[in-house]
Motif scaffolding. Structure first.
Motif, mmCIF file in Angstrom:
data_model
loop_
_atom_site.group_PDB
_atom_site.id
_atom_site.type_symbol
_atom_site.label_atom_id
_atom_site.label_comp_id
_atom_site.label_asym_id
_atom_site.label_seq_id
_atom_site.Cartn_x
_atom_site.Cartn_y
_atom_site.Cartn_z
ATOM 1 N N GLY A 35 0.806 -1.313 0.143
ATOM 2 C CA GLY A 35 0.003 0.136 -0.029
ATOM 3 C C GLY A 35 0.742 1.318 -0.135
ATOM 4 O O GLY A 35 0.039 2.534 -0.142
ATOM 5 N N GLU A 137 -2.340 1.154 5.757
ATOM 6 C CA GLU A 137 -3.588 0.666 6.075
ATOM 7 C C GLU A 137 -4.982 1.533 5.846
ATOM 8 O O GLU A 137 -5.922 0.925 5.382
ATOM 9 C CB GLU A 137 -3.748 0.317 7.768
ATOM 10 C CG GLU A 137 -2.648 -0.589 8.204
ATOM 11 C CD GLU A 137 -3.322 -1.170 9.580
ATOM 12 O OE1 GLU A 137 -4.242 -1.701 9.595
ATOM 13 O OE2 GLU A 137 -2.376 -0.693 10.623
ATOM 14 N N ASP A 140 -5.227 0.750 1.916
ATOM 15 C CA ASP A 140 -5.443 -0.798 1.742
ATOM 16 C C ASP A 140 -6.314 -1.013 0.442
ATOM 17 O O ASP A 140 -7.279 -1.415 0.403
ATOM 18 C CB ASP A 140 -6.450 -0.939 3.004
ATOM 19 C CG ASP A 140 -6.243 -2.698 3.265
ATOM 20 O OD1 ASP A 140 -5.403 -3.133 2.494
ATOM 21 O OD2 ASP A 140 -6.923 -2.990 4.203
ATOM 22 N N TYR A 145 -4.851 -5.425 4.526
ATOM 23 C CA TYR A 145 -4.768 -4.912 6.024
ATOM 24 C C TYR A 145 -5.954 -5.422 6.659
ATOM 25 O O TYR A 145 -5.802 -5.917 7.906
ATOM 26 C CB TYR A 145 -4.239 -3.773 6.110
ATOM 27 C CG TYR A 145 -2.934 -3.198 5.655
ATOM 28 C CD1 TYR A 145 -1.803 -3.713 6.380
ATOM 29 C CD2 TYR A 145 -2.632 -2.699 4.509
ATOM 30 C CE1 TYR A 145 -0.566 -3.051 6.152
ATOM 31 C CE2 TYR A 145 -1.326 -2.385 4.093
ATOM 32 C CZ TYR A 145 -0.491 -2.594 5.255
ATOM 33 O OH TYR A 145 0.831 -2.205 4.718
ATOM 34 N N ARG A 146 -6.752 -5.282 6.319
ATOM 35 C CA ARG A 146 -8.230 -5.628 7.165
ATOM 36 C C ARG A 146 -8.244 -7.271 7.173
ATOM 37 O O ARG A 146 -8.545 -7.652 8.263
ATOM 38 C CB ARG A 146 -9.610 -5.152 6.190
ATOM 39 C CG ARG A 146 -9.758 -3.925 6.140
ATOM 40 C CD ARG A 146 -11.030 -3.315 5.530
ATOM 41 N NE ARG A 146 -11.343 -3.670 4.211
ATOM 42 C CZ ARG A 146 -10.797 -2.804 3.176
ATOM 43 N NH1 ARG A 146 -9.781 -1.734 3.506
ATOM 44 N NH2 ARG A 146 -10.861 -3.468 2.075
#
Length: 198
Positions: A35, A137, A140, A145-146
């Motif tokens: 990212g 994040e 993303d 990341y989630r």
């Protein structure tokens, strides 16, 4: 290595290809968190080089895992092998006279230094695509990341696997401060200043 495997010297040298192309060859090694903008920046640089008539190519981390590195996972040993292979492929592209950009997290310094050792002095340009984890994040773009935060992805760099930032990169590009166009200009200007391109 098998003692019966002998390196066959090419009839056309790297220098011959530099002369034909009108520019030098080497690798732009983009490294940073997921990212951070590595692939976007590598492709923006590639587009500028194309417009300048420079022979170049982008090796992207995800794309390579669809083919050459399809069977590799994300554990430490596979990550090391992933980067080893990319270093060797990038070396072949540079030998062919091109400027090759590699967009890989490549989280470990030792692996990046191993890749650097494959190239003549000055032809490995490490570019730290610097972007805080919180910004990565928030971006993303692939939802990774989630998934990592939910435990669906293990050994994810920056979450439960370390990222070792370069100590002495040739360039640091803060993608959270610069537009992608400005960032690409910085890289292309570096190539001009170092006499890679006219």
């Amino acid at each position: 290595m098998d003692n019966h495997i002998i390196w066959h010297k090419s009839a056309i040298t790297r220098e011959d290809r530099h002369h034909l192309n009108g520019h030098k060859s080497g690798v732009l090694w983009f490294t940073g968190l997921s990212g951070s903008g590595k692939s976007t920046l590598a492709n923006a640089v590639d587009a500028q080089l194309y417009e300048l008539g420079v022979r170049s190519y982008v090796l992207d981390g995800d794309n390579i895992r669809h083919g050459l590195n399809k069977g590799l996972g994300f554990g430490i040993e596979d990550r090391i092998e992933n980067i080893r292979r990319i270093g060797e492929v990038a070396k072949l592209f540079a030998d062919s006279g091109q400027i090759v950009s590699t967009a890989f997290i490549s989280p470990f310094r030792e692996d990046r230094e191993q890749a650097r050792s494959l190239f003549p002095s000055g032809e490995f340009i490490e570019i730290f695509v610097d972007c805080p984890l919180a910004v990565c994040e928030k971006r993303d773009p692939k939802g990774l990341y989630r998934k990592a935060r939910r435990g669906e992805i293990r050994d994810f760099t920056g979450i439960d696997s370390p990222y070792e930032a370069p100590l002495n990169p040739e360039l640091i590009i803060e993608t959270y401060r610069h537009s992608i166009f400005k960032a690409a200009d910085i890289v292309v200007s570096y190539l001009r200043n170092q006499k890679f391109i006219p």
